[in-house]
Design a protein around this motif. Structure first.
Motif, PDB file in Angstrom:
ATOM      1  N   LEU A 207       0.872  -1.256  -0.073  1.00 38.33           N
ATOM      2  CA  LEU A 207      -0.085   0.023   0.070  1.00 38.33           C
ATOM      3  C   LEU A 207       0.755   1.133  -0.088  1.00 38.33           C
ATOM      4  CD1 LEU A 207      -2.765  -1.095   2.474  1.00 38.33           C
ATOM      5  CD2 LEU A 207      -3.231  -0.570   0.181  1.00 38.33           C
ATOM      6  N   GLY A 208       2.187   1.241   0.388  1.00 42.72           N
ATOM      7  CA  GLY A 208       3.049   2.339   0.581  1.00 42.72           C
ATOM      8  C   GLY A 208       4.015   2.403  -0.507  1.00 42.72           C
ATOM      9  N   ASP A 209       3.815   1.546  -1.474  1.00 44.58           N
ATOM     10  CA  ASP A 209       4.841   1.394  -2.730  1.00 44.58           C
ATOM     11  C   ASP A 209       4.147   1.927  -4.029  1.00 44.58           C
ATOM     12  OD1 ASP A 209       6.849   0.829  -4.672  1.00 44.58           O
ATOM     13  OD2 ASP A 209       7.296  -0.834  -3.639  1.00 44.58           O
ATOM     14  N   PRO A 210       4.525   3.221  -4.409  1.00 45.62           N
ATOM     15  CA  PRO A 210       3.890   3.790  -5.548  1.00 45.62           C
ATOM     16  C   PRO A 210       4.032   2.846  -6.582  1.00 45.62           C
ATOM     17  CG  PRO A 210       5.900   5.086  -4.970  1.00 45.62           C
ATOM     18  CD  PRO A 210       5.710   3.992  -3.888  1.00 45.62           C
ATOM     19  N   ARG A 211       5.133   2.148  -6.849  1.00 45.47           N
ATOM     20  CA  ARG A 211       5.390   1.295  -8.083  1.00 45.47           C
ATOM     21  C   ARG A 211       4.048   0.250  -8.111  1.00 45.47           C
ATOM     22  NH1 ARG A 211      10.302  -2.251  -7.085  1.00 45.47           N
ATOM     23  NH2 ARG A 211       9.412  -2.252  -4.978  1.00 45.47           N
ATOM     24  N   PHE A 212       3.424  -0.296  -6.898  1.00 48.06           N
ATOM     25  CA  PHE A 212       2.336  -1.020  -7.195  1.00 48.06           C
ATOM     26  C   PHE A 212       1.034  -0.103  -7.150  1.00 48.06           C
ATOM     27  CE2 PHE A 212      -1.315  -2.958  -4.643  1.00 48.06           C
ATOM     28  CZ  PHE A 212      -1.335  -4.213  -5.355  1.00 48.06           C
ATOM     29  N   MET A 213       0.995   0.742  -6.111  1.00 53.15           N
ATOM     30  CA  MET A 213      -0.117   1.569  -5.575  1.00 53.15           C
ATOM     31  C   MET A 213      -0.862   2.393  -7.154  1.00 53.15           C
ATOM     32  SD  MET A 213      -1.804   0.502  -3.129  1.00 53.15           S
ATOM     33  CE  MET A 213      -3.085   1.900  -3.329  1.00 53.15           C
ATOM     34  N   ARG A 214       0.181   2.971  -7.701  1.00 59.15           N
ATOM     35  CA  ARG A 214      -0.527   3.792  -8.755  1.00 59.15           C
ATOM     36  C   ARG A 214      -1.090   3.080  -9.791  1.00 59.15           C
ATOM     37  NH1 ARG A 214       1.127   9.586  -7.938  1.00 59.15           N
ATOM     38  NH2 ARG A 214       0.587   9.658 -10.282  1.00 59.15           N
ATOM     39  N   PRO A 215      -0.348   2.218 -10.536  1.00 60.88           N
ATOM     40  CA  PRO A 215      -0.897   1.207 -11.676  1.00 60.88           C
ATOM     41  C   PRO A 215      -2.121   0.508 -11.031  1.00 60.88           C
ATOM     42  CG  PRO A 215       1.082   0.380 -11.225  1.00 60.88           C
ATOM     43  CD  PRO A 215       1.196   1.780 -10.603  1.00 60.88           C
ATOM     44  N   ALA A 216      -2.097  -0.001  -9.685  1.00 61.69           N
ATOM     45  CA  ALA A 216      -3.134  -0.884  -9.254  1.00 61.69           C
ATOM     46  C   ALA A 216      -4.488   0.197  -9.062  1.00 61.69           C
ATOM     47  CB  ALA A 216      -2.835  -1.197  -7.977  1.00 61.69           C
ATOM     48  N   LEU A 217      -4.201   1.557  -8.515  1.00 65.01           N
ATOM     49  CA  LEU A 217      -5.442   2.111  -8.480  1.00 65.01           C
ATOM     50  C   LEU A 217      -5.966   2.370  -9.681  1.00 65.01           C
ATOM     51  CD1 LEU A 217      -4.282   4.662  -5.530  1.00 65.01           C
ATOM     52  CD2 LEU A 217      -5.877   2.900  -5.581  1.00 65.01           C
ATOM     53  N   ALA A 218      -5.128   2.750 -10.654  1.00 69.61           N
ATOM     54  CA  ALA A 218      -5.630   3.287 -12.314  1.00 69.61           C
ATOM     55  C   ALA A 218      -6.663   1.869 -12.825  1.00 69.61           C
ATOM     56  CB  ALA A 218      -4.465   3.490 -13.075  1.00 69.61           C
ATOM     57  N   THR A 219      -5.955   0.726 -12.467  1.00 69.88           N
ATOM     58  CA  THR A 219      -6.534  -0.435 -12.862  1.00 69.88           C
ATOM     59  C   THR A 219      -8.061  -0.415 -12.264  1.00 69.88           C
ATOM     60  OG1 THR A 219      -4.380  -1.643 -13.411  1.00 69.88           O
ATOM     61  CG2 THR A 219      -6.561  -2.830 -13.525  1.00 69.88           C
ATOM     62  N   ALA A 220      -7.906  -0.457 -10.861  1.00 65.65           N
ATOM     63  CA  ALA A 220      -9.138  -0.525 -10.071  1.00 65.65           C
ATOM     64  C   ALA A 220     -10.237   0.409 -10.445  1.00 65.65           C
ATOM     65  CB  ALA A 220      -8.746  -0.401  -8.806  1.00 65.65           C
ATOM     66  N   ALA A 221      -9.967   1.542 -10.701  1.00 67.39           N
ATOM     67  CA  ALA A 221     -10.941   2.740 -11.053  1.00 67.39           C
ATOM     68  C   ALA A 221     -11.551   2.385 -12.316  1.00 67.39           C
ATOM     69  CB  ALA A 221     -10.281   4.030 -11.139  1.00 67.39           C
ATOM     70  N   ILE A 222     -10.754   1.697 -13.380  1.00 65.92           N
ATOM     71  CA  ILE A 222     -11.168   1.472 -14.592  1.00 65.92           C
ATOM     72  C   ILE A 222     -12.160   0.234 -14.649  1.00 65.92           C
ATOM     73  CG2 ILE A 222      -9.544   0.307 -15.805  1.00 65.92           C
ATOM     74  CD1 ILE A 222     -10.848   3.743 -17.042  1.00 65.92           C
ATOM     75  N   LEU A 223     -11.642  -0.604 -13.771  1.00 67.00           N
ATOM     76  CA  LEU A 223     -12.489  -1.678 -13.792  1.00 67.00           C
ATOM     77  C   LEU A 223     -13.891  -1.503 -12.695  1.00 67.00           C
ATOM     78  CD1 LEU A 223      -9.940  -4.927 -13.684  1.00 67.00           C
ATOM     79  CD2 LEU A 223     -11.330  -3.935 -15.341  1.00 67.00           C
ATOM     80  N   GLY A 224     -13.766  -0.767 -12.069  1.00 73.05           N
ATOM     81  CA  GLY A 224     -14.851  -0.145 -11.103  1.00 73.05           C
ATOM     82  C   GLY A 224     -15.849   0.284 -12.134  1.00 73.05           C
ATOM     83  N   ALA A 225     -15.510   1.300 -13.125  1.00 76.63           N
ATOM     84  CA  ALA A 225     -16.324   1.773 -14.098  1.00 76.63           C
ATOM     85  C   ALA A 225     -16.914   0.783 -14.847  1.00 76.63           C
ATOM     86  CB  ALA A 225     -15.575   2.983 -14.892  1.00 76.63           C
ATOM     87  N   LEU A 226     -16.227  -0.135 -15.542  1.00 78.42           N
ATOM     88  CA  LEU A 226     -16.722  -1.182 -16.098  1.00 78.42           C
ATOM     89  C   LEU A 226     -17.717  -2.159 -15.608  1.00 78.42           C
ATOM     90  CD1 LEU A 226     -16.404  -3.103 -18.829  1.00 78.42           C
ATOM     91  CD2 LEU A 226     -14.790  -4.617 -17.500  1.00 78.42           C
ATOM     92  N   PHE A 227     -17.627  -2.174 -14.135  1.00 80.50           N
ATOM     93  CA  PHE A 227     -18.520  -3.026 -13.638  1.00 80.50           C
ATOM     94  C   PHE A 227     -19.787  -2.269 -13.651  1.00 80.50           C
ATOM     95  CE2 PHE A 227     -15.646  -6.095 -12.331  1.00 80.50           C
ATOM     96  CZ  PHE A 227     -16.265  -7.077 -11.639  1.00 80.50           C
ATOM     97  N   ALA A 228     -19.844  -1.045 -13.276  1.00 76.57           N
ATOM     98  CA  ALA A 228     -20.762   0.115 -13.420  1.00 76.57           C
ATOM     99  C   ALA A 228     -21.457  -0.188 -15.019  1.00 76.57           C
ATOM    100  CB  ALA A 228     -20.760   1.599 -12.944  1.00 76.57           C
ATOM    101  N   PHE A 229     -20.862  -0.163 -15.753  1.00 74.97           N
ATOM    102  CA  PHE A 229     -21.207  -0.098 -17.117  1.00 74.97           C
ATOM    103  C   PHE A 229     -22.036  -1.508 -17.264  1.00 74.97           C
ATOM    104  CE2 PHE A 229     -20.749  -1.644 -21.591  1.00 74.97           C
ATOM    105  CZ  PHE A 229     -21.353  -0.568 -22.246  1.00 74.97           C
ATOM    106  N   PHE A 230     -21.708  -2.469 -16.990  1.00 74.58           N
ATOM    107  CA  PHE A 230     -22.364  -3.748 -17.208  1.00 74.58           C
ATOM    108  C   PHE A 230     -23.633  -3.707 -16.197  1.00 74.58           C
ATOM    109  CE2 PHE A 230     -18.237  -5.665 -19.098  1.00 74.58           C
ATOM    110  CZ  PHE A 230     -18.994  -6.053 -20.213  1.00 74.58           C
ATOM    111  N   GLY A 231     -23.587  -3.291 -15.185  1.00 74.18           N
ATOM    112  CA  GLY A 231     -24.845  -3.101 -14.348  1.00 74.18           C
ATOM    113  C   GLY A 231     -25.677  -2.249 -14.547  1.00 74.18           C
ATOM    114  N   THR A 232     -25.393  -1.117 -15.237  1.00 75.16           N
ATOM    115  CA  THR A 232     -26.313  -0.003 -15.602  1.00 75.16           C
ATOM    116  C   THR A 232     -26.754  -0.014 -17.179  1.00 75.16           C
ATOM    117  OG1 THR A 232     -25.282   1.588 -13.664  1.00 75.16           O
ATOM    118  CG2 THR A 232     -26.803   2.690 -15.391  1.00 75.16           C
ATOM    119  N   ALA A 233     -25.879  -0.157 -17.946  1.00 72.15           N
ATOM    120  CA  ALA A 233     -26.030  -0.257 -19.416  1.00 72.15           C
ATOM    121  C   ALA A 233     -27.401  -1.042 -19.922  1.00 72.15           C
ATOM    122  CB  ALA A 233     -25.070  -0.579 -20.066  1.00 72.15           C
ATOM    123  N   PRO A 234     -27.640  -2.168 -19.198  1.00 70.91           N
ATOM    124  CA  PRO A 234     -28.995  -2.946 -19.701  1.00 70.91           C
ATOM    125  C   PRO A 234     -30.448  -2.152 -19.327  1.00 70.91           C
ATOM    126  CG  PRO A 234     -27.271  -4.263 -18.442  1.00 70.91           C
ATOM    127  CD  PRO A 234     -26.679  -3.149 -18.449  1.00 70.91           C
TER     128      PRO A 234
END
Length: 394
Positions: A207-234
């Motif tokens: 959690l304190g290592d930016p080598r992990f956290m920065r790309p991990a948070l970017a991926t989490a944010a975009i996949l969170g939006a993907l789940f919202a898309f699949f849940g709301t778009a129908p």
């Protein structure tokens, strides 16, 4: 570095897709489940929310456990639990028993999903890791694209219990495939013999290592939006454009080709221009897709479809690139790093899906705002300094 065998790739991709398959295949059956078990449709949302909650927490356990004892016993044990949970769901006569089955499914699916990524990191690095993760991501995107259509067809032909039976069969097939094709990917000499207290410290370090956290948070944010898309778009497609259930399934099935194209392009572009650059471009495209949806909704279905494609292409660039960047520096604790990455993704999925449902706006506008926000958060989280991690530079 050896070439990735096709059978090995398909097995890992299927393991990674098990969680989304076991959730989305049930969506068409929820109203019939509610009727059969004597509950409201609102109460049946627990079938989904409980799965996500258990799945998120279980990942934090199975990842470091596999770093200690190896991948194979944890994957096979997880698949056995998944099969048992699917069987309980197929035989459930009331909602508590159904939820118990879903909790078991989530525990087992967590082992499969986390360790698919960890096994890939065990065997590969650099461009091959990015390419493998890109192909795995395509299958993960295909699962929510095709599984509602499959679930609806099964329900229509055989009833609401049929999808659970199919999941039992899928679990058995994956058990045989993993044992016979992939096997153990973490040699005994590379396993971490740490006391239990070291697990918490390992998560704190990540959690304190930016080598992990920065790309991990970017991926989490975009996949969170993907789940919202699949849940709301129908809901948007049915209410705004009068789609039938079959047309909704076909719409999502066609989106897989956009994700496939992005997933194939991502590792090549990352090797040429660097992972952080591709991550930034993908996040910007995802946010632009939301802006098109927000400003062009009055143009009709064509505008909505174009916005969805722009978002999905950006997501397809971010997911494999960000995952490879987050896992590459942590070969010695790939299971724990993959577990934390999965937890962050599920937390983002729960947050952004809830936001899409709770925003006081029309469903299309609410979804568009979430896509813009998810893409913007991913862009802000992207590593700022140039890096050639994916390209294999030291």
């Amino acid at each position: 570095m050896s070439t990735v065998p096709r059978s090995w790739l398909l097995t890992l991709a299927a393991l990674a897709a098990l969680a989304t398959l076991s959730t989305n295949i049930l969506l068409p059956s929820l109203p019939l489940m509610a009727q059969a078990l004597g509950h409201s449709e609102a109460a049946m949302t627990a079938v989904l929310s409980l799965f996500l909650a258990v799945f998120a927490v279980a990942q934090l356990i199975v990842g470091p456990l596999s770093d200690r004892v190896g991948r194979k016993p944890v994957v096979l044990g997880g698949l056995a639990i998944f099969i048992a949970g699917s069987a309980v769901g197929a035989m459930a006569s009331d909602l508590p028993l159904l939820l118990a089955g879903r909790a078991l499914q989530a525990m087992g699916a967590a082992a499969a999903s986390v360790l698919a990524r960890a096994a890939a990191r065990d065997r590969f690095e650099g461009p091959q890791l990015a390419a493998l993760l890109g192909r795995i991501m395509v299958v993960m995107a295909a699962a929510p694209g095709f599984s509602p259509l499959l679930g609806g067809l099964l329900q229509a032909a055989l009833g609401w219990r049929a999808p659970f039976v199919l999941l039992v069969l899928a679990g058995l097939a994956l058990t045989a495939a993993y044992a016979g094709i992939v096997g153990e990917t973490l040699p005994a000499e590379r396993r971490l013999r740490r006391p239990a207290g070291a697990l918490a410290r390992g998560y704190v370090v990540l959690l304190g290592d930016p080598r992990f956290m920065r790309p991990a948070l970017a991926t989490a944010a975009i996949l969170g939006a993907l789940f919202a898309f699949f849940g709301t778009a129908p809901l948007v497609l049915v209410r705004e454009y009068r789609f039938s259930a079959l047309q909704v399934g076909l719409f999502f099935a066609t989106t897989v080709f956009v994700v496939f194209t992005a997933g194939r392009a991502a590792p090549h572009w990352a090797a040429r221009w660097g992972g952080p650059a591709v991550l930034s471009v993908g996040a910007a495209l995802a946010s632009c897709g939301g802006l098109v949806m927000l400003t062009g909704g009055t143009l009709g279905l064509t505008s909505f479809a174009a916005a969805a494609c722009i978002f999905l292409f950006g997501m397809g660039l971010v997911s494999p690139t960000g995952t490879a960047l987050a896992l590459t520096p942590f070969a010695a604790q790939a299971g724990q790093a993959s577990a934390l990455l999965g937890f962050l993704q599920m937390a983002a999925a729960a947050a952004l899906t809830t936001a899409a449902a709770a925003l006081p706006a029309a469903r299309m506008d609410a979804l568009a705002l979430v896509l813009v926000g998810g893409g913007l958060l991913a862009w802000l989280a992207c590593p700022a300094r140039p890096s050639t991690t994916i390209a294999g530079a030291p």
